[in-house]
Design a protein around this motif. Structure first.
Motif, PDB file in Angstrom:
ATOM      1  N   GLY A  36       0.822  -1.219   0.000  1.00 58.87           N
ATOM      2  CA  GLY A  36       0.000   0.000   0.000  1.00 58.87           C
ATOM      3  C   GLY A  36       0.850   1.260   0.000  1.00 58.87           C
ATOM      4  O   GLY A  36       0.578   2.217  -0.736  1.00 58.87           O
ATOM      5  N   ASP A 105      -3.372  -4.266  -6.093  1.00 52.27           N
ATOM      6  CA  ASP A 105      -2.565  -4.535  -4.893  1.00 52.27           C
ATOM      7  C   ASP A 105      -3.215  -5.648  -4.056  1.00 52.27           C
ATOM      8  O   ASP A 105      -4.394  -5.569  -3.714  1.00 52.27           O
ATOM      9  CB  ASP A 105      -2.477  -3.180  -4.143  1.00 52.27           C
ATOM     10  CG  ASP A 105      -2.170  -3.267  -2.659  1.00 52.27           C
ATOM     11  OD1 ASP A 105      -1.903  -4.354  -2.134  1.00 52.27           O
ATOM     12  OD2 ASP A 105      -2.194  -2.195  -2.016  1.00 52.27           O
ATOM     13  N   ARG A 144       1.000  -0.926  12.726  1.00 54.99           N
ATOM     14  CA  ARG A 144       0.348  -0.228  11.605  1.00 54.99           C
ATOM     15  C   ARG A 144      -0.702   0.773  12.093  1.00 54.99           C
ATOM     16  O   ARG A 144      -0.882   1.822  11.484  1.00 54.99           O
ATOM     17  CB  ARG A 144      -0.272  -1.225  10.617  1.00 54.99           C
ATOM     18  CG  ARG A 144      -0.973  -0.546   9.465  1.00 54.99           C
ATOM     19  CD  ARG A 144      -1.005  -1.354   8.184  1.00 54.99           C
ATOM     20  NE  ARG A 144      -1.585  -2.682   8.290  1.00 54.99           N
ATOM     21  CZ  ARG A 144      -1.666  -3.531   7.262  1.00 54.99           C
ATOM     22  NH1 ARG A 144      -1.204  -3.193   6.072  1.00 54.99           N
ATOM     23  NH2 ARG A 144      -2.194  -4.715   7.413  1.00 54.99           N
ATOM     24  N   ARG A 148      -7.232  -2.155  12.126  1.00 54.79           N
ATOM     25  CA  ARG A 148      -7.715  -3.310  11.364  1.00 54.79           C
ATOM     26  C   ARG A 148      -7.906  -4.536  12.253  1.00 54.79           C
ATOM     27  O   ARG A 148      -7.087  -4.829  13.115  1.00 54.79           O
ATOM     28  CB  ARG A 148      -6.738  -3.616  10.215  1.00 54.79           C
ATOM     29  CG  ARG A 148      -6.990  -2.728   9.015  1.00 54.79           C
ATOM     30  CD  ARG A 148      -5.991  -2.908   7.913  1.00 54.79           C
ATOM     31  NE  ARG A 148      -5.786  -4.303   7.532  1.00 54.79           N
ATOM     32  CZ  ARG A 148      -5.120  -4.676   6.444  1.00 54.79           C
ATOM     33  NH1 ARG A 148      -4.617  -3.751   5.645  1.00 54.79           N
ATOM     34  NH2 ARG A 148      -4.954  -5.944   6.174  1.00 54.79           N
TER      35      ARG A 148
HETATM   36 MG    MG Z   1      -2.143  -3.287   2.074  1.00 53.80          MG
END
Ligand code: MG
Ligand code: ADP
Ligand code: CDP
Length: 208
Positions: A36, A105, A144, A148
């Motif tokens: 990403g 992606d 990150r 998520r």
């Molecule tokens: Mg990604």
């Protein structure tokens, strides 16, 4: 109907026509390898539109789609969502775009993904493969901070297994066709992008 352009856009073996003659680059690599991050850089410098299969699936959950719960459960378990769902989302995004150059992606992630996409008649120009150690990817995923559901150590371990068992064979398949550009993705972002840039500069004209 039946013009030279129509003929040129037809896929092989009776597959669906690639109506808009899309240019596609697959961006693959393990979870946390930096797909990403680097796609954002490529968009800025080379005029591609970035389509992340994971982002499209997460948007589908948020939209309240009838597949939402199934997708959510599969992502939480690190499993690969049926290709029918993912290919439809990718095709819709490409058709709705004004652009004709796409970075896809996180797809294809298994053999089923690959075969289903092949049926659209679109052949990827090449495959960018971000190669990174699990140790480094784990570290990145755990920090990150995007909220998520799958960035926890249990799901991360499952995703690493799926990557080795199902996704690496797809990369090997494209490797055997001479289509893989492998990049050492364990380096800092700027160094990885320097390698990416060299590849795209070779293949594509820079867009303004
Ligand atoms: Mg990604
Ligand atoms: N080369 C790099 N070095 C260190 N951290 C990175 C690098 N590339 C990406 N990151 C960070 O690692 C995390 C995962 O990157 P991301 O681009 O989301 O990877 P992917 O899409 O492959 O899962 C993000 O927090 C990102 O900022
Ligand atoms: N082709 C794909 C891509 C993602 N996914 C699902 O979406 C999850 C997150 O994918 P992602 O590409 O956003 O993950 P990262 O590699 O960016 O960490 C995967 O672990 C799968 O559960 C899928 O089912 N099929």
């Amino acid at each position: 109907m039946g013009t030279v352009v129509d003929a040129a856009n037809k896929g092989v073996n009776g597959s669906l026509p690639n109506e808009k003659k899309f240019k596609v680059v697959f961006v693959l690599g393990g979870p946390g390898s930096g797909k990403g991050t680097q796609c954002a850089n490529i968009v800025e410098h080379f005029g591609f539109t970035h389509l992340s299969a994971g982002d499209l699936l997460r948007a589908e959950i948020k939209s309240g789609s009838e597949n939402g719960t199934m997708i959510q459960n599969m992502i939480k378990e690190g499993k690969i969502v049926p290709s029918e769902v993912t290919v439809k989302l990718l095709q819709r995004a490409m058709q709705e775009s004004d652009n004709d150059k796409f970075l896809i992606d996180g797809f294809p992630r298994n053999e089923e993904n690959r075969a289903a996409f092949e049926n659209t008649g679109i052949v990827p120009e090449f495959v960018l493969f971000f190669d990174c150690s699990e140790e480094e990817m784990e570290k990145r995923l755990l920090s990150r901070n995007q909220g998520r559901d799958d960035d926890n150590i249990e799901t991360i371990k499952k995703r690493f297994n799926v990557f080795v068992e199902s996704s690496l064979p797809v990369i090997e398949y494209y490797g055997s066709k001479g289509k893989v550009q492998k990049i050492d993705a364990c380096k800092p972002v700027e160094e990885v992008f320097a390698a990416v840039k060299a590849i795209f500069t070779q293949v594509h004209e820079k867009t303004a």
